[in-house]
Design an enzyme around this catalytic site. Sequence first.
Site: not given
Length: 285
Positions: A52, A151, A184
């Site tokens: 990721r 991210k 989220e």
Amino acid sequence: MSRIVFMNDRLVPEAEARVSVFDHGLLYGDGVFEGLRSYSGRVFRLDEHLDRLYASARAICLEIPLAKEVVAKAVNDTLAANKLSDGYVRLVVTRGAGSLGLDPNRTKNPQVIVIADTIALYPREHYEKGLRIITAATQRTQSAALSPRIKSLNYLNNIMAKLEGLQAGCVEALMLNHKGEVAECTGDNIFVVRGTKLLTPPPDAGILEGITRNAVIELAQAAGIDCREQTLVRHDLYTADECFLTGTAAEVIPVVEIDGRKIGAGVPGPITARLTKDFHALVRQ
Ligand code: PMP
């Protein structure tokens, strides 16, 4: 206590772990990061976190100057240097120092930083009694503006929502996407139980595809629980039987109230308890 930090190619004492004031990570939030956790001396899903991280970096045209294997070793070495077998690791890659302009091509030396520390979990009481959360007015960034799948060091969107939660006396806050669908929370993914089904928003709801989320989906499948990615709106949450959040730092945490509505019986439910237990077993495996 003073920590040992990995900086680029070596372990250094915390006081020597410094970045330039010209680093675009500081100036513009230009960089990427990961939060990882080790249990009994083993990093949980290290490969997934590294994948990721490298995907986030690729998406912003940031070339991480170290190979994945080298970063993996740095993570383990940093934990060992700090004598942490149960710890939290923050892996940060900044764009590096450049000129006082946005141009990322005018930066050099991306900084690869690994910080290991003990973990600041929510108080035990929150896990036993469940969280109360609110919906933030701040929407999750649209994918067309900045993909939530990256991210990045730009967490202001989530921080704005977190502030709203804190102002309402809640440690987490729900974020909706621009269509008004459930996305989220500010640092956690969300699940609900409705009848026999476990539901969670799909990646295209505009979420970070959490590694804990994916682990919980696998655990649900292994336990014979019908788990689906499904578009959810607040009504689905308000009328759910159970609700919980997942994240590396939070692990699995029950939610018992959203926007003043009690979820189910207003206490953590049985499927949440089962998945929490299975998750704790998985991380120690
Ligand atoms: N969503 C956001 C916005 C997050 O920052 C995080 C935590 N990094 C998560 C979800 C949970 O992801 P993970 O399970 O990989 O920690």
